[in-house]
Design an enzyme around this catalytic site. Structure first.
Site, PDB file in Angstrom:
ATOM      1  N   CYS A 240      -3.601   1.295  -1.517  1.00  0.00           N
ATOM      2  CA  CYS A 240      -3.804   2.109  -0.970  1.00  0.00           C
ATOM      3  C   CYS A 240      -5.149   2.127  -0.179  1.00  0.00           C
ATOM      4  O   CYS A 240      -5.407   1.360   0.828  1.00  0.00           O
ATOM      5  CB  CYS A 240      -3.586   3.556  -1.646  1.00  0.00           C
ATOM      6  N   HIS A 325       2.063   2.684  -3.306  1.00  0.00           N
ATOM      7  CA  HIS A 325       1.631   2.729  -4.599  1.00  0.00           C
ATOM      8  C   HIS A 325       2.722   2.161  -5.634  1.00  0.00           C
ATOM      9  O   HIS A 325       3.861   2.672  -5.846  1.00  0.00           O
ATOM     10  CB  HIS A 325       1.669   4.366  -4.993  1.00  0.00           C
ATOM     11  N   GLU A 327       2.788   1.691  -8.680  1.00  0.00           N
ATOM     12  CA  GLU A 327       3.032   2.547 -10.044  1.00  0.00           C
ATOM     13  C   GLU A 327       3.860   3.916  -9.687  1.00  0.00           C
ATOM     14  O   GLU A 327       4.145   4.340 -10.826  1.00  0.00           O
ATOM     15  CB  GLU A 327       1.764   2.862 -10.383  1.00  0.00           C
TER      16      GLU A 327
END
Length: 358
Positions: A240, A325, A327
């Site tokens: 990001c 992202h 995750e």
């Protein structure tokens, strides 16, 4: 609840009712399209300084729990909802949104026409606004440099493990990034974003992860020289804001999107394979396509809807960046393989170095 108002800097006023802190709060108005995950969103440091509009109509219905926070406190300035549930029901809940809002002095403006508000933001672009019990104009808020200073770690923390040693540069990292690295058996040292270069060298990590974080990447442009130096020495993953900073360090430019990408349903295309992944995103800035040095970087991912750059890989150096992202939390886990790819790249690099020393 008492009557409250959101007044945008462009003049529009939206009426509702205030839950929690009733003092005036000013911030950038952004919207998130996720259907679940309000706890993770509220505690994501990338939302520092922002007032988040939830497009999903009912917020608070499953309460909050002890496991889903992305940091130790909420970072949003305020939230705006269509409906707010004061009596949640879920087997994992340990608290309610009401209590969290009260504890951290965060106002919620509810009973708002959020569909009309989001349509306004999409038309006017991301704007500042103020929540108050009266109709008033927005005030100046924290600049982007102050936001990163607000959320970064104040000290070094090391999490021991028996795998590769990763240094996590904290521009406002999500807990889920740390947990994924630890679950992959990595030893992780978290350092503030402005940790000096010579001290990074003294730690001698096997690899670097440059985290997500709030605001304009140019607000921390004083870190670009350091970022370029460490990416040339250590295998690096940028997530990001980290993706944007690596691109800037190598001469690219960034720009602010009209209203940003925030939600758990953003389609991203792997340029190499043609496969499309659904991703979790939270950013207001992107790397400008035409400014990327194609002699150094390959574009690996693009956003299906608007074609913006979503990932890069260096042609010679072990550098991977993604705008989304991997995750998730909240969001789909489609791209968690990015971590596996990076860790495998890291181990390969370590193996080459060990062989060279023999």
């Amino acid at each position: 609840m008492i009557a409250g108002y959101l007044t945008l800097e462009t003049g529009e006023v939206f009426e509702g009712e205030i839950i929690g802190n009733i003092s005036e709060v000013c911030g950038e108005i952004v919207f998130n399209t996720s259907m679940t995950g309000y706890q993770e969103i509220m505690t994501d440091p990338s939302y520092a300084g922002q007032i988040v509009v939830f497009t999903y109509p009912l917020i608070g219905n499953y309460g909050v729990n002890n496991n889903d926070n992305e940091s130790h406190i909420p970072h949003v300035k305020a939230i705006i909802t269509s409906e707010f549930c004061s009596h949640p029901s879920h087997f994992t809940q340990t608290n309610s949104m009401d209590n969290i809002l009260q504890k951290h002095n965060i106002p919620c403006l509810t009973n708002v026409d959020t569909r009309e508000l989001v349509k306004t933001i999409r038309k006017k672009g991301t704007v500042k606004g103020i929540i108050s019990t009266r109709k008033v104009s927005p005030k100046p808020s924290l600049n982007d440099t102050q936001l990163v200073d607000l959320v970064t770690s104040k000290e070094i923390r090391t999490y021991e493990n028996n795998g590769p040693h990763i240094m996590l540069m904290d521009f406002g990292f999500k807990k889920s990034i740390l947990h994924y690295l630890l679950d992959s058996h990595c030893k992780v040292t978290v350092v503030p974003y402005d940790y000096p270069l010579e001290k990074i060298y003294s730690l001698n990590p096997d690899g670097i992860v440059i985290s997500n974080g709030p605001g304009d990447p140019l607000a921390v442009s004083n870190q670009l020289k350091k970022i370029k130096a460490i990416t040339q020495k250590f295998p690096t993953l940028g997530i990001c804001l980290g993706h944007q900073l690596i691109a800037l360090a190598y001469g690219a430019k960034t720009k602010k999107l009209h209203f940003g990408h925030r939600g758990g349903n953003h389609p991203v295309k792997d340029v190499i394979t043609g496969k499309v992944f659904i991703t979790s995103q939270n950013h207001g800035y992107v790397v400008i396509d035409q400014t990327i040095d194609e002699q150094q970087f390959i574009v690996t991912f693009k956003h299906v809807n608007d074609g913006t750059i979503e990932g890069l890989e260096h042609r010679q150096l072990p550098i991977i960046t993604v705008q989304f992202h991997p995750e998730a939390h909240p969001g789909p886990m489609d791209t968690e393989y990015i971590f596996e790819k990076y860790i495998n790249l890291l181990k390969q690099k370590m193996g080459v170095m060990q062989y060279a020393l023999q």
